[in-house]
Design a protein around this motif. Structure first.
Motif, PDB file in Angstrom:
ATOM      1  N   VAL A 124       0.839  -1.184   0.000  1.00 17.46           N
ATOM      2  CA  VAL A 124       0.000   0.000   0.000  1.00 17.46           C
ATOM      3  C   VAL A 124       0.878   1.240   0.000  1.00 17.46           C
ATOM      4  O   VAL A 124       1.930   1.271   0.656  1.00 17.46           O
ATOM      5  N   ASN A 125       0.490   2.234  -0.748  1.00 19.91           N
ATOM      6  CA  ASN A 125       1.185   3.518  -0.743  1.00 19.91           C
ATOM      7  C   ASN A 125       0.629   4.322   0.426  1.00 19.91           C
ATOM      8  O   ASN A 125      -0.494   4.839   0.362  1.00 19.91           O
ATOM      9  N   THR A 126       1.407   4.413   1.484  1.00 20.89           N
ATOM     10  CA  THR A 126       0.926   5.028   2.723  1.00 20.89           C
ATOM     11  C   THR A 126       0.476   6.464   2.512  1.00 20.89           C
ATOM     12  O   THR A 126      -0.593   6.882   2.987  1.00 20.89           O
ATOM     13  N   GLU A 127       1.259   7.247   1.796  1.00 20.26           N
ATOM     14  CA  GLU A 127       0.914   8.653   1.594  1.00 20.26           C
ATOM     15  C   GLU A 127      -0.345   8.800   0.750  1.00 20.26           C
ATOM     16  O   GLU A 127      -1.182   9.684   1.006  1.00 20.26           O
ATOM     17  N   ASP A 128      -0.492   7.950  -0.243  1.00 19.15           N
ATOM     18  CA  ASP A 128      -1.693   7.983  -1.075  1.00 19.15           C
ATOM     19  C   ASP A 128      -2.921   7.638  -0.244  1.00 19.15           C
ATOM     20  O   ASP A 128      -3.972   8.286  -0.359  1.00 19.15           O
ATOM     21  N   TYR A 129      -2.792   6.624   0.600  1.00 19.76           N
ATOM     22  CA  TYR A 129      -3.900   6.227   1.473  1.00 19.76           C
ATOM     23  C   TYR A 129      -4.313   7.368   2.392  1.00 19.76           C
ATOM     24  O   TYR A 129      -5.494   7.711   2.491  1.00 19.76           O
ATOM     25  N   LEU A 130      -3.345   7.971   3.064  1.00 19.38           N
ATOM     26  CA  LEU A 130      -3.650   9.036   4.025  1.00 19.38           C
ATOM     27  C   LEU A 130      -4.285  10.243   3.342  1.00 19.38           C
ATOM     28  O   LEU A 130      -5.235  10.835   3.862  1.00 19.38           O
ATOM     29  N   ALA A 131      -3.757  10.602   2.177  1.00 16.77           N
ATOM     30  CA  ALA A 131      -4.316  11.751   1.455  1.00 16.77           C
ATOM     31  C   ALA A 131      -5.741  11.467   1.001  1.00 16.77           C
ATOM     32  O   ALA A 131      -6.627  12.339   1.091  1.00 16.77           O
ATOM     33  N   PHE A 132      -5.988  10.253   0.540  1.00 15.51           N
ATOM     34  CA  PHE A 132      -7.317   9.894   0.031  1.00 15.51           C
ATOM     35  C   PHE A 132      -8.358   9.873   1.143  1.00 15.51           C
ATOM     36  O   PHE A 132      -9.427  10.490   1.017  1.00 15.51           O
ATOM     37  N   VAL A 133      -8.077   9.169   2.228  1.00 18.93           N
ATOM     38  CA  VAL A 133      -9.112   8.980   3.257  1.00 18.93           C
ATOM     39  C   VAL A 133      -9.409  10.269   4.019  1.00 18.93           C
ATOM     40  O   VAL A 133     -10.508  10.443   4.553  1.00 18.93           O
ATOM     41  N   HIS A 134      -8.453  11.197   4.052  1.00 15.47           N
ATOM     42  CA  HIS A 134      -8.659  12.452   4.779  1.00 15.47           C
ATOM     43  C   HIS A 134      -9.102  13.602   3.879  1.00 15.47           C
ATOM     44  O   HIS A 134      -9.217  14.739   4.341  1.00 15.47           O
ATOM     45  N   ASP A 135      -9.383  13.301   2.618  1.00 12.79           N
ATOM     46  CA  ASP A 135      -9.812  14.343   1.680  1.00 12.79           C
ATOM     47  C   ASP A 135     -11.298  14.632   1.890  1.00 12.79           C
ATOM     48  O   ASP A 135     -12.159  14.230   1.107  1.00 12.79           O
ATOM     49  N   VAL A 136     -11.573  15.347   2.982  1.00  8.63           N
ATOM     50  CA  VAL A 136     -12.941  15.632   3.411  1.00  8.63           C
ATOM     51  C   VAL A 136     -13.035  17.124   3.743  1.00  8.63           C
ATOM     52  O   VAL A 136     -12.109  17.686   4.334  1.00  8.63           O
ATOM     53  N   PRO A 137     -14.123  17.796   3.358  1.00 10.37           N
ATOM     54  CA  PRO A 137     -14.292  19.214   3.717  1.00 10.37           C
ATOM     55  C   PRO A 137     -14.586  19.355   5.222  1.00 10.37           C
ATOM     56  O   PRO A 137     -15.750  19.291   5.641  1.00 10.37           O
ATOM     57  N   LEU A 138     -13.574  19.559   6.005  1.00  9.00           N
ATOM     58  CA  LEU A 138     -13.715  19.538   7.457  1.00  9.00           C
ATOM     59  C   LEU A 138     -14.699  20.579   7.969  1.00  9.00           C
ATOM     60  O   LEU A 138     -15.394  20.345   8.971  1.00  9.00           O
ATOM     61  N   ASP A 139     -14.760  21.728   7.302  1.00  8.53           N
ATOM     62  CA  ASP A 139     -15.642  22.784   7.800  1.00  8.53           C
ATOM     63  C   ASP A 139     -17.120  22.451   7.621  1.00  8.53           C
ATOM     64  O   ASP A 139     -17.981  23.180   8.117  1.00  8.53           O
ATOM     65  N   HIS A 140     -17.421  21.344   6.952  1.00 10.03           N
ATOM     66  CA  HIS A 140     -18.808  20.884   6.877  1.00 10.03           C
ATOM     67  C   HIS A 140     -19.217  20.171   8.163  1.00 10.03           C
ATOM     68  O   HIS A 140     -20.419  19.976   8.408  1.00 10.03           O
ATOM     69  N   TYR A 141     -18.228  19.779   8.957  1.00  9.84           N
ATOM     70  CA  TYR A 141     -18.493  18.961  10.139  1.00  9.84           C
ATOM     71  C   TYR A 141     -18.004  19.588  11.452  1.00  9.84           C
ATOM     72  O   TYR A 141     -18.532  19.258  12.514  1.00  9.84           O
ATOM     73  N   LEU A 142     -17.003  20.448  11.363  1.00  9.87           N
ATOM     74  CA  LEU A 142     -16.392  21.012  12.564  1.00  9.87           C
ATOM     75  C   LEU A 142     -16.526  22.524  12.580  1.00  9.87           C
ATOM     76  O   LEU A 142     -16.607  23.165  11.534  1.00  9.87           O
ATOM     77  N   ARG A 143     -16.520  23.088  13.780  1.00  8.13           N
ATOM     78  CA  ARG A 143     -16.595  24.531  13.968  1.00  8.13           C
ATOM     79  C   ARG A 143     -15.533  24.954  14.986  1.00  8.13           C
ATOM     80  O   ARG A 143     -15.126  24.157  15.825  1.00  8.13           O
ATOM     81  N   PRO A 144     -15.090  26.194  14.942  1.00  9.14           N
ATOM     82  CA  PRO A 144     -14.131  26.672  15.955  1.00  9.14           C
ATOM     83  C   PRO A 144     -14.703  26.503  17.364  1.00  9.14           C
ATOM     84  O   PRO A 144     -15.911  26.649  17.575  1.00  9.14           O
ATOM     85  N   ASP A 145     -13.812  26.190  18.300  1.00  7.85           N
ATOM     86  CA  ASP A 145     -14.223  25.975  19.690  1.00  7.85           C
ATOM     87  C   ASP A 145     -13.351  26.846  20.598  1.00  7.85           C
ATOM     88  O   ASP A 145     -12.392  26.367  21.203  1.00  7.85           O
ATOM     89  N   PRO A 146     -13.666  28.139  20.699  1.00  3.06           N
ATOM     90  CA  PRO A 146     -12.826  29.055  21.484  1.00  3.06           C
ATOM     91  C   PRO A 146     -12.759  28.705  22.961  1.00  3.06           C
ATOM     92  O   PRO A 146     -11.732  28.939  23.610  1.00  3.06           O
ATOM     93  N   GLU A 147     -13.813  28.130  23.518  1.00  2.00           N
ATOM     94  CA  GLU A 147     -13.786  27.768  24.931  1.00  2.00           C
ATOM     95  C   GLU A 147     -12.804  26.619  25.179  1.00  2.00           C
ATOM     96  O   GLU A 147     -12.076  26.606  26.177  1.00  2.00           O
ATOM     97  N   LEU A 148     -12.795  25.647  24.262  1.00  2.00           N
ATOM     98  CA  LEU A 148     -11.840  24.547  24.378  1.00  2.00           C
ATOM     99  C   LEU A 148     -10.419  25.070  24.258  1.00  2.00           C
ATOM    100  O   LEU A 148      -9.516  24.621  24.972  1.00  2.00           O
ATOM    101  N   ARG A 149     -10.207  26.028  23.382  1.00  2.00           N
ATOM    102  CA  ARG A 149      -8.879  26.624  23.244  1.00  2.00           C
ATOM    103  C   ARG A 149      -8.424  27.246  24.572  1.00  2.00           C
ATOM    104  O   ARG A 149      -7.275  27.078  24.981  1.00  2.00           O
ATOM    105  N   LYS A 150      -9.322  27.963  25.241  1.00  2.00           N
ATOM    106  CA  LYS A 150      -8.979  28.581  26.524  1.00  2.00           C
ATOM    107  C   LYS A 150      -8.599  27.539  27.559  1.00  2.00           C
ATOM    108  O   LYS A 150      -7.626  27.702  28.306  1.00  2.00           O
TER     109      LYS A 150
END
Length: 225
Positions: A82-108
């Protein structure tokens, strides 16, 4: 989040824990976000389209690799070419901002913890960096310990914890805390002497030292160590 300043005020540098390892996916953001389910679908797609595994066998293969090797990728590395870099790039190719939002309280909360802080993940640095950016948590960790840092191991293998400690400057086991959403990982870390916190799930006997449902409770949990 009400009460955060008061809780943090009582959390001082006398705490024994000096190094904290944070898992990434479904730890720094909730499982309810749906992100990991989408990544899982992309893993299945990769197994079918890139590795030639029949579509109706991909899920069972992932589950077997998860049990036997810790991650799908590690199972592929052992059993396939398996091409490790190809695998990682493929499976993580997701629009993160569709699922996650900034969490300023967690940052604090995390920023105020008087300890060295590391991301400790079976994913790669690129994915971790993107997740931290979307959550607004960039710049508050001392490092990212990823799949390449741990190679050829992964959590929950003992060697992965040993390599993580070495990368973090070799603190003593008992001076470290680990936060993770998987009980098998907190159990493995606990057996080595780390203080372990299971995130987002109820505490199971012997699997962790504490459970965390609200991030505002983290300083008090660590102080009570």
């Amino acid at each position: 989040m009400v009460g955060i300043p008061h809780i943090l005020a009582g959390y001082n540098t006398c705490m024994r824990i000096n190094t904290i390892f944070f898992d990434l996916d479904e730890t720094l953001y909730p499982a309810s976000s749906g992100l990991w389910a989408v990544i899982g679908e992309r893993i299945n797609t990769y197994l079918h389209e890139r590795m030639g595994i029949p579509a109706d066998e991909t899920q069972a293969l992932r589950e077997r690799f998860f049990r036997e090797y810790g991650t799908t990728l590690r199972g592929l590395q052992v059993n396939f070419k398996v091409n490790t870099e190809d695998y990682l790039a493929f499976v993580h190719d997701v629009p993160l901002d569709h699922y996650l939002r900034p969490d300023p309280e967690l940052r604090k909360i995390i920023s105020a913890l008087p300890a060295r802080k590391f991301i400790f993940t079976n994913s790669d640095r690129a994915h971790a960096g993107r997740v931290l950016e979307v959550l607004g948590l960039q710049g508050i960790f001392d490092g990212i310990l990823d799949v390449h840092t741990l190679a050829p191991y992964c959590k929950p293998m003992r060697e992965s914890f040993e390599m993580a400690l070495q990368a973090a400057g070799s603190p003593d086991w008992q001076d470290c805390a680990l936060l993770d959403d998987q009980a098998r990982i907190t159990q493995a870390a606990r057996s080595l002497g780390m203080y372990t916190v299971l995130v987002g799930k109820p505490l199971t006997d012997g699997k962790a030292d504490a459970a965390l449902d609200k991030w505002a409770d983290l300083p008090a949990l660590l102080e009570a160590r």
